[in-house]
Design a protein around this motif. Structure first.
Motif, PDB file in Angstrom:
ATOM      1  N   ILE A 113       0.940  -2.769   5.890  1.00 46.25           N
ATOM      2  CA  ILE A 113      -0.320  -2.259   6.445  1.00 46.25           C
ATOM      3  C   ILE A 113      -0.162  -1.959   7.931  1.00 46.25           C
ATOM      4  O   ILE A 113      -0.652  -0.941   8.433  1.00 46.25           O
ATOM      5  N   LEU A 114       0.533  -2.842   8.642  1.00 47.94           N
ATOM      6  CA  LEU A 114       0.764  -2.636  10.079  1.00 47.94           C
ATOM      7  C   LEU A 114       1.575  -1.378  10.338  1.00 47.94           C
ATOM      8  O   LEU A 114       1.309  -0.628  11.284  1.00 47.94           O
ATOM      9  N   ALA A 115       2.570  -1.113   9.497  1.00 45.21           N
ATOM     10  CA  ALA A 115       3.398   0.089   9.665  1.00 45.21           C
ATOM     11  C   ALA A 115       2.551   1.351   9.496  1.00 45.21           C
ATOM     12  O   ALA A 115       2.663   2.309  10.271  1.00 45.21           O
ATOM     13  N   ILE A 116       1.698   1.347   8.482  1.00 48.15           N
ATOM     14  CA  ILE A 116       0.814   2.501   8.263  1.00 48.15           C
ATOM     15  C   ILE A 116      -0.159   2.650   9.430  1.00 48.15           C
ATOM     16  O   ILE A 116      -0.354   3.760   9.949  1.00 48.15           O
TER      17      ILE A 116
ATOM     18  N   THR B 137      -7.021  -0.024   3.513  1.00 48.34           N
ATOM     19  CA  THR B 137      -5.658   0.481   3.361  1.00 48.34           C
ATOM     20  C   THR B 137      -4.941  -0.269   2.248  1.00 48.34           C
ATOM     21  O   THR B 137      -4.263   0.328   1.406  1.00 48.34           O
ATOM     22  N   ALA B 138      -5.111  -1.597   2.217  1.00 47.20           N
ATOM     23  CA  ALA B 138      -4.507  -2.407   1.152  1.00 47.20           C
ATOM     24  C   ALA B 138      -5.113  -2.056  -0.211  1.00 47.20           C
ATOM     25  O   ALA B 138      -4.402  -1.977  -1.221  1.00 47.20           O
ATOM     26  N   ASN B 139      -6.430  -1.839  -0.235  1.00 44.59           N
ATOM     27  CA  ASN B 139      -7.097  -1.480  -1.487  1.00 44.59           C
ATOM     28  C   ASN B 139      -6.563  -0.163  -2.035  1.00 44.59           C
ATOM     29  O   ASN B 139      -6.344  -0.018  -3.247  1.00 44.59           O
ATOM     30  N   TYR B 140      -6.338   0.801  -1.146  1.00 44.20           N
ATOM     31  CA  TYR B 140      -5.776   2.097  -1.554  1.00 44.20           C
ATOM     32  C   TYR B 140      -4.425   1.886  -2.237  1.00 44.20           C
ATOM     33  O   TYR B 140      -4.172   2.424  -3.328  1.00 44.20           O
TER      34      TYR B 140
ATOM     35  N   LEU C  62       4.008   4.137  -1.976  1.00 46.56           N
ATOM     36  CA  LEU C  62       3.904   4.668  -0.617  1.00 46.56           C
ATOM     37  C   LEU C  62       3.915   6.196  -0.615  1.00 46.56           C
ATOM     38  O   LEU C  62       3.318   6.825   0.259  1.00 46.56           O
ATOM     39  N   LYS C  63       4.562   6.773  -1.608  1.00 45.81           N
ATOM     40  CA  LYS C  63       4.571   8.240  -1.714  1.00 45.81           C
ATOM     41  C   LYS C  63       3.190   8.775  -2.072  1.00 45.81           C
ATOM     42  O   LYS C  63       2.901   9.955  -1.840  1.00 45.81           O
ATOM     43  N   LYS C  64       2.343   7.909  -2.642  1.00 42.17           N
ATOM     44  CA  LYS C  64       0.962   8.325  -2.914  1.00 42.17           C
ATOM     45  C   LYS C  64       0.154   8.368  -1.617  1.00 42.17           C
ATOM     46  O   LYS C  64      -0.872   9.047  -1.542  1.00 42.17           O
ATOM     47  N   TRP C  65       0.613   7.604  -0.620  1.00 42.27           N
ATOM     48  CA  TRP C  65      -0.062   7.628   0.675  1.00 42.27           C
ATOM     49  C   TRP C  65       0.233   8.933   1.400  1.00 42.27           C
ATOM     50  O   TRP C  65      -0.660   9.557   1.981  1.00 42.27           O
TER      51      TRP C  65
END
Length: 268
Positions: A120-123, A221-224, A246-249
């Motif tokens: 989450i921190l990286a995002i 963000t975590a829920n996503y 992560l590719k969905k992000w």
């Protein structure tokens, strides 16, 4: 006579197909007519006309947004070039510090969603440098411009409708909806449709606020990620199931790889 009949048919067809009544364009010329048509057809999108009219009042066509949409170069870089451009040691250290500052929140989020703090921190860091700059452009103006623009009209019309839903639900006012040029909202840059689906009210103040509420930002963000298949307790490097999440992000491979590497460094 044939032209007149065709015109009559077109009018009748448009009256029963509201989503098609507004014609897209490739310049500012037809924007105002498009906007008025969109407002008139608000109810077909589940929106209240008075809400939409007030929210879009005075919003003009934004040439800058269209130019930026046509000129996205960052994702053409190699991973090494992209990482060097977007990440440095100071960002890693700040991420580690913020992880400690919000440890209680992160622990609660991981218990519920299974997503560890470093990811989450990286995002958060990559998207807005931990909320330092999430954009200062009018989200509604950007989305209205891109919805009118023919290149991706259908996609951005959906985002505009969702952004107006956020306003209608009173999570945010139009003035509060400031973001990036493509209408991304908040400290981890949710599109409006993702905001509607995945934003959560972690601080329990009655609003899902991804601009000012850090607890809401982190939990949403975590829920996503969790809703897209994140696997609790598993790694997130290339080739893993969580890497695919992560590719969905973000579909850009350099972006996903950067999130993965940055998260490893923050967590080390």
């Amino acid at each position: 006579m044939r032209i007149a009949l065709f015109s009559l048919f077109t009018i009748l067809f448009m009256s029963v197909t509201p989503a098609l009544s507004a014609t897209c364009g490739n310049g500012p010329g037809g924007y105002e007519a498009w906007k008025q048509s969109f407002i008139a057809n608000s109810s077909s999108y589940g929106l209240k006309e008075r809400v939409v009219k007030k929210a879009l009042q005075g919003l003009t066509y934004n040439k800058k947004v269209v130019r930026l949409d046509r000129n996205q170069k960052s994702f053409k870089l190699s991973f090494k070039q992209f990482y060097a451009k977007r990440v440095n040691n100071a960002m890693i250290k700040r991420g580690q510090k913020l992880g400690k500052t919000y440890a209680r929140i992160f622990n609660g989020i991981e218990r519920k969603y299974g997503v560890p703090a470093p990811v989450i921190l990286a995002i958060w860091g990559l998207e807005t440098n931990y909320g330092s700059f999430s954009g200062n452009m009018s989200v509604l103006r950007s989305l209205a411009t891109l919805a009118y623009d023919c290149r991706r009209s259908k996609f951005f019309t959906n985002e505009l409708v969702n952004a107006l839903m956020i306003v209608q639900r009173r999570d945010m006012t139009p003035a509060e909806m400031k973001g990036a040029w493509a209408g991304e909202i908040g400290q981890t840059q949710f599109l409006a449709s993702s905001y509607m689906k995945y934003a959560v009210d972690w601080d329990r103040n009655g609003k899902r606020d991804l601009v000012r509420s850090i607890p809401d930002v982190l939990a949403s963000t975590a829920n996503y990620l969790q809703k897209h298949g994140w696997r609790r307790g598993q790694p997130w490097g290339p080739g893993t199931a969580n890497y695919r999440v992560l590719k969905k992000w973000n579909k850009a491979s350099v972006y996903v790889q950067t999130i993965s590497v940055m998260a490893e460094k923050i967590g080390s």
